[in-house]
Structure formats: C-alpha cells, structure tokens
Write a protein that holds these residues in place. Structure first.
Motif, PDB file in Angstrom:
ATOM      1  N   ARG A 260       0.859  -1.182   0.000  1.00 43.22           N
ATOM      2  CA  ARG A 260       0.000   0.000   0.000  1.00 43.22           C
ATOM      3  C   ARG A 260       0.899   1.236   0.000  1.00 43.22           C
ATOM      4  N   SER A 261       1.186   1.766   1.186  1.00 41.72           N
ATOM      5  CA  SER A 261       1.874   3.058   1.256  1.00 41.72           C
ATOM      6  C   SER A 261       3.319   2.963   1.708  1.00 41.72           C
ATOM      7  N   ILE A 262       3.845   1.764   1.899  1.00 42.31           N
ATOM      8  CA  ILE A 262       5.226   1.640   2.345  1.00 42.31           C
ATOM      9  C   ILE A 262       6.163   2.316   1.342  1.00 42.31           C
ATOM     10  N   ASN A 263       7.172   3.010   1.858  1.00 41.67           N
ATOM     11  CA  ASN A 263       8.122   3.734   1.020  1.00 41.67           C
ATOM     12  C   ASN A 263       9.239   2.793   0.578  1.00 41.67           C
ATOM     13  N   LEU A 264       9.265   2.504  -0.732  1.00 39.83           N
ATOM     14  CA  LEU A 264      10.275   1.598  -1.276  1.00 39.83           C
ATOM     15  C   LEU A 264      11.354   2.345  -2.058  1.00 39.83           C
ATOM     16  N   LEU A 265      11.358   3.674  -1.979  1.00 41.11           N
ATOM     17  CA  LEU A 265      12.255   4.453  -2.833  1.00 41.11           C
ATOM     18  C   LEU A 265      13.726   4.122  -2.606  1.00 41.11           C
ATOM     19  N   LYS A 266      14.085   3.726  -1.394  1.00 40.05           N
ATOM     20  CA  LYS A 266      15.484   3.396  -1.113  1.00 40.05           C
ATOM     21  C   LYS A 266      15.658   1.911  -0.776  1.00 40.05           C
ATOM     22  N   ALA A 267      14.651   1.123  -1.044  1.00 39.00           N
ATOM     23  CA  ALA A 267      14.702  -0.302  -0.702  1.00 39.00           C
ATOM     24  C   ALA A 267      15.583  -1.084  -1.672  1.00 39.00           C
ATOM     25  N   ASP A 268      16.221  -2.120  -1.150  1.00 40.97           N
ATOM     26  CA  ASP A 268      16.955  -3.060  -1.989  1.00 40.97           C
ATOM     27  C   ASP A 268      16.012  -4.207  -2.343  1.00 40.97           C
ATOM     28  N   PHE A 269      15.906  -4.528  -3.633  1.00 39.94           N
ATOM     29  CA  PHE A 269      14.989  -5.571  -4.066  1.00 39.94           C
ATOM     30  C   PHE A 269      15.738  -6.890  -4.289  1.00 39.94           C
ATOM     31  N   PRO A 270      15.178  -7.997  -3.806  1.00 41.02           N
ATOM     32  CA  PRO A 270      15.814  -9.296  -4.052  1.00 41.02           C
ATOM     33  C   PRO A 270      15.764  -9.646  -5.537  1.00 41.02           C
ATOM     34  N   GLU A 271      16.723 -10.434  -5.995  1.00 43.57           N
ATOM     35  CA  GLU A 271      16.768 -10.815  -7.410  1.00 43.57           C
ATOM     36  C   GLU A 271      15.529 -11.601  -7.820  1.00 43.57           C
ATOM     37  N   SER A 272      14.900 -12.251  -6.857  1.00 47.51           N
ATOM     38  CA  SER A 272      13.718 -13.055  -7.165  1.00 47.51           C
ATOM     39  C   SER A 272      12.504 -12.203  -7.520  1.00 47.51           C
ATOM     40  N   LEU A 273      12.507 -10.928  -7.129  1.00 49.81           N
ATOM     41  CA  LEU A 273      11.320 -10.082  -7.255  1.00 49.81           C
ATOM     42  C   LEU A 273      11.014  -9.777  -8.718  1.00 49.81           C
TER      43      LEU A 273
ATOM     44  N   THR B 270       7.595  -8.570  -9.626  1.00 45.90           N
ATOM     45  CA  THR B 270       6.553  -7.562  -9.738  1.00 45.90           C
ATOM     46  C   THR B 270       6.264  -6.914  -8.395  1.00 45.90           C
ATOM     47  N   ILE B 271       5.879  -5.645  -8.453  1.00 44.24           N
ATOM     48  CA  ILE B 271       5.392  -4.897  -7.291  1.00 44.24           C
ATOM     49  C   ILE B 271       4.008  -4.390  -7.657  1.00 44.24           C
ATOM     50  N   VAL B 272       3.025  -4.719  -6.844  1.00 49.98           N
ATOM     51  CA  VAL B 272       1.660  -4.268  -7.104  1.00 49.98           C
ATOM     52  C   VAL B 272       1.215  -3.376  -5.960  1.00 49.98           C
ATOM     53  N   ARG B 273       0.854  -2.149  -6.301  1.00 51.77           N
ATOM     54  CA  ARG B 273       0.383  -1.164  -5.331  1.00 51.77           C
ATOM     55  C   ARG B 273      -1.136  -1.216  -5.261  1.00 51.77           C
ATOM     56  N   ALA B 274      -1.675  -1.561  -4.088  1.00 50.85           N
ATOM     57  CA  ALA B 274      -3.126  -1.593  -3.906  1.00 50.85           C
ATOM     58  C   ALA B 274      -3.611  -0.162  -3.731  1.00 50.85           C
ATOM     59  N   GLY B 275      -3.829   0.504  -4.830  1.00 48.56           N
ATOM     60  CA  GLY B 275      -4.203   1.913  -4.860  1.00 48.56           C
ATOM     61  C   GLY B 275      -3.747   2.499  -6.173  1.00 48.56           C
ATOM     62  N   ALA B 276      -3.951   3.789  -6.349  1.00 45.57           N
ATOM     63  CA  ALA B 276      -3.645   4.404  -7.644  1.00 45.57           C
ATOM     64  C   ALA B 276      -2.222   4.936  -7.731  1.00 45.57           C
ATOM     65  N   GLY B 277      -1.742   5.619  -6.695  1.00 49.40           N
ATOM     66  CA  GLY B 277      -0.444   6.265  -6.769  1.00 49.40           C
ATOM     67  C   GLY B 277       0.711   5.305  -6.584  1.00 49.40           C
ATOM     68  N   VAL B 278       1.795   5.518  -7.330  1.00 51.66           N
ATOM     69  CA  VAL B 278       2.992   4.677  -7.202  1.00 51.66           C
ATOM     70  C   VAL B 278       4.219   5.551  -6.953  1.00 51.66           C
ATOM     71  N   ASN B 279       4.003   6.723  -6.335  1.00 51.99           N
ATOM     72  CA  ASN B 279       5.125   7.613  -6.043  1.00 51.99           C
ATOM     73  C   ASN B 279       5.996   7.096  -4.911  1.00 51.99           C
ATOM     74  N   ASN B 280       5.620   5.970  -4.299  1.00 49.54           N
ATOM     75  CA  ASN B 280       6.438   5.345  -3.262  1.00 49.54           C
ATOM     76  C   ASN B 280       7.285   4.202  -3.807  1.00 49.54           C
ATOM     77  N   VAL B 281       7.319   4.077  -5.144  1.00 52.75           N
ATOM     78  CA  VAL B 281       8.089   3.008  -5.795  1.00 52.75           C
ATOM     79  C   VAL B 281       9.092   3.637  -6.762  1.00 52.75           C
ATOM     80  N   PRO B 282      10.364   3.218  -6.742  1.00 53.27           N
ATOM     81  CA  PRO B 282      11.364   3.762  -7.671  1.00 53.27           C
ATOM     82  C   PRO B 282      11.207   3.130  -9.058  1.00 53.27           C
ATOM     83  N   LEU B 283      10.395   3.728  -9.888  1.00 55.25           N
ATOM     84  CA  LEU B 283      10.019   3.100 -11.157  1.00 55.25           C
ATOM     85  C   LEU B 283      11.217   2.850 -12.066  1.00 55.25           C
TER      86      LEU B 283
END
Length: 389
Positions: free
Chosen positions: A36-49, A51-64
């Motif tokens: 939902r609203s967790i801030n992932l802008l500085k998160a490290d993503f595992p190689e397995s990942l 897809t990221i699905v945001r339950a909502g409209a805005g994706v400004n919390n994801v480093p696209l």
C-alpha cells in the motif's frame, strides 16, 4: 509455486484471493510484493522479485526507473478506491455549500440554557445554497472524475468536464449529459465548484495555479483529491485572501494551508474505507496472479499494457530497452535452438519494451540455456519462461 510478500496490513480478504499456487510472507525471496503506502524508494529488491503491485492508484512510493532496470513490473489498481473518493468529495461539496463546518463550530460554542432562542436568531448566518442547478468543473475524467461527474449530474448540477487524455474505456463511463470542453479555462469559467482528479506527473504538477484560478468566478469552492502539488497551495492562499476562492478542500496538508478557517484538510483518507481497502487488495492479488501466471501487463505503470491470450504450452516474456533490432535478436536466439514460434507480440512504452513469445514445445533442458542467452543481450532487463497451467 510463487511467493508473495505483503506490506501495510493488506486486508485478509485480498490475501484470500490467491490460489493454492501462492505462499504468503513465507520467504525472503518473493516473486511479488503486494503493498500500500510503504516507502520503497530506497529499498533493496531481491533478485527473485518480478513484480510490485500497489493496492491503490499512486505509485510515487516506488522507484520506477530502478525497478524497470531490474526487470520488475510495477502495477497499480486503478478504480479500486474511486467510489470512496467520489463519496468524500460529494460529502464535502454538500458540507461547504451548507456551511456545516461553521454551523458545527457555532453549536459547539453555544450550549447555554437559551441556546434554542439564540440559534433561531443566529441561524441565518449559516444560510447555504443547494447543489441543484449549480455548475461544477471536473478536471480529469478517469476512474474518480467520471464517478464525481455522474454523481453531480444525479444531484441536478450542471457538469463541465476537461480531460485531454480521456481513454475510450473511460469515455463510456461518463454520462452523455456531461459537457466536455477542450481547456481548463473553458471548464472553470463560471463554475461554482472545481474539483481535480488527475494523476501526478510532470504535466500535472501545478496544474491549477494563479493563472487558472484567476479564470474562476469569485467565491468558487476548490477541491484537490488527486495528489499534493497538483494545486499550487501558495496560489490558493492568495486567492482565499482576495475571496476569489471561498473554500478549499484537500486530502493533502502542508504548513502553508494549516489552521485556516476557509480550508478543510482531511488526512489522506480519500480511499480509506473498508470497502476500498478490500477492493484494492483483491484487485492487487488478481494482478499478481495474472502477471506471474501469464505475463499480462494490464494496469502496468512501467511497461506497455499487453493482454495476449495464452493458448500454447509455454510463454517467454522479455523486458528490454526500446531500441532497434531487439525483436530480431530475441527471435534469432529462439530459432537457433530449433524452437518454433507460434505467436510473437511486442509493444513499447517510452524507453522500455516488452516482448511475449508463445511456443508449443520448450524442453526443460533448453529453458535455462535460452534464458541465459537472452539475458546476455545487454539491452535485456529480464527473461521469464512461463508454463501454461
């Protein structure tokens, strides 16, 4: 078996939408994030990942940009909270038209014995207006805007809509009595209420500022239930002081607009209903399944939207840069391994492209070699092989 990691207490009803082929929060190497609203802008993503699905409209919390370069498809769930936002805007429209906030403050201050006599004398101070017959400008006619426009019509209002990017699907949702115009200036001219419902991007930041506000009638009521920054709050303060704007309602507070009697700030609750949270979680769960099980990118925000019927035994998906000869390089690697392509689809979105190849025969021993060969192409971000269920 796919693994999904959830954040922000995604509603259990959403998790129940997953099939038995999915495990939830049982690994540190998930295939998907449902957030939902967790801030992932500085998160490290595992190689397995994948897809990221945001339950909502805005994706400004994801480093696209970074997600794309790591081959991670990012989705939102447009429309899942649209009704909740619509109802809040309509309720605030009624509240401002009937001066309910001032009336409540008055009643809260006057509780003495003669309150009934006093209120009979003073109640004319709070005379409001009815919405029927009033004019509303709806800027942005997507999921939320179209619902607000239709609801305003049902209340007897005259509705003017502006949306230069209106999709064919969205157009079908709008009542044909909504008058569409080709500029913000034409939309807001003479409007008693102006409400904005657009996504936040480089084109919509400060979409409504001093210039646009100057075109509005004196005493207009303005709503921003899109994102902070779409309405210039500095311009709003000036317009309220000059009585150009009589009331401003927004879901996004900041110090410049705090503690003002003619500004109502709600704490980002536009989509915060039990129903909206469930809708977002269910839609998000279905999006995760569709992407992992078929490569479907409907409602993807960083890849082109593609929905290709999956009718073969195997599907190969490739996320790559949008540069010349990529389709040729991909098909060559497949052909050199004696694999016959049944169908091949490709689409681009700005600097990124997505290719789907369907094949009837792809022996297990060939899959790893094919993935490795395709991933050696420097412009390729990620390759997946999906077996038809």
């Amino acid at each position: 078996m796919y693994a999904v990691k959830t954040f922000n207490a995604i509603a259990q009803v959403g998790l129940d939408a997953f099939t038995e082929d999915f495990t939830i929060n049982q690994t540190d190497e998930p295939d998907a994030y449902l957030i939902r609203s967790i801030n992932l802008l500085k998160a490290d993503f595992p190689e397995s990942l994948k897809t990221i699905v945001r339950a909502g409209a805005g994706v400004n919390n994801v480093p696209l940009g970074r997600a794309t370069e790591q081959g991670i498809a990012v989705f939102n769930t447009p429309g899942s909270n649209a009704n909740a936002v619509k109802e809040l805007v309509i309720s605030l429209m009624i509240a401002t038209a009937r001066n309910l906030f001032a009336a409540h403050d008055y009643s809260d201050r006057h509780t003495e014995a003669d309150v009934s006599q006093r209120t009979e004398k003073d109640k004319t101070k709070f005379n409001g207006t009815e919405l029927a017959g009033k004019r509303i400008a709806v800027i942005g006619l997507g999921n939320v805007g179209s619902m607000v426009a239709n609801a305003a019509l049902a209340l007897g209002m005259k509705v003017i809509g502006y949306d230069p990017y209106l999709s064919a699907n969205a157009a079908w949702r709008i009542n044909n009595r909504v008058k569409r115009v080709d500029s913000i200036k034409k939309a807001v001219k003479g409007a008693d209420f102006v409400t904005v419902h657009v996504p936040k991007n480089n084109e919509t930041i400060n979409l409504l500022t001093t210039k646009e506000i100057s075109e509005m009638k004196d005493g207009v009521v303005l709503f921003n239930y899109s994102r902070i920054g779409i309405v210039d709050n500095q311009a709003v303060i000036k317009a309220i002081r000059s009585q150009k704007i009589s009331h401003y309602c927004t879901d996004f507070g900041e110090p410049i607009i705090a503690d003002h009697p003619n500004i109502t700030i709600t704490p980002h609750i536009g989509g915060s209903t039990l129903e909206a949270e469930s809708n977002g979680a269910i839609q998000g769960a279905n999006t995760v399944m569709d992407y992992l099980e078929s490569g479907d990118t409907t409602n993807c925000v960083n890849l082109p939207n593609m929905q290709i019927p999956f009718e073969t035994a195997y599907r190969v998906t490739v996320i790559h840069q949008n540069v010349p000869n990529m389709v040729g390089q991909i098909s060559t690697q497949i052909a050199t391994r004696g694999i016959n392509i049944e169908t091949m689809s490709n689409a681009a979105k700005e600097k990124v492209a997505y290719t789907i190849i369907d094949v009837d025969d792809l022996p297990v021993e060939n899959q790893s070699a094919l993935i490795a060969a395709l991933e050696k192409i420097k412009e390729v971000y990620r390759v997946r092989v999906i077996k038809h269920k």
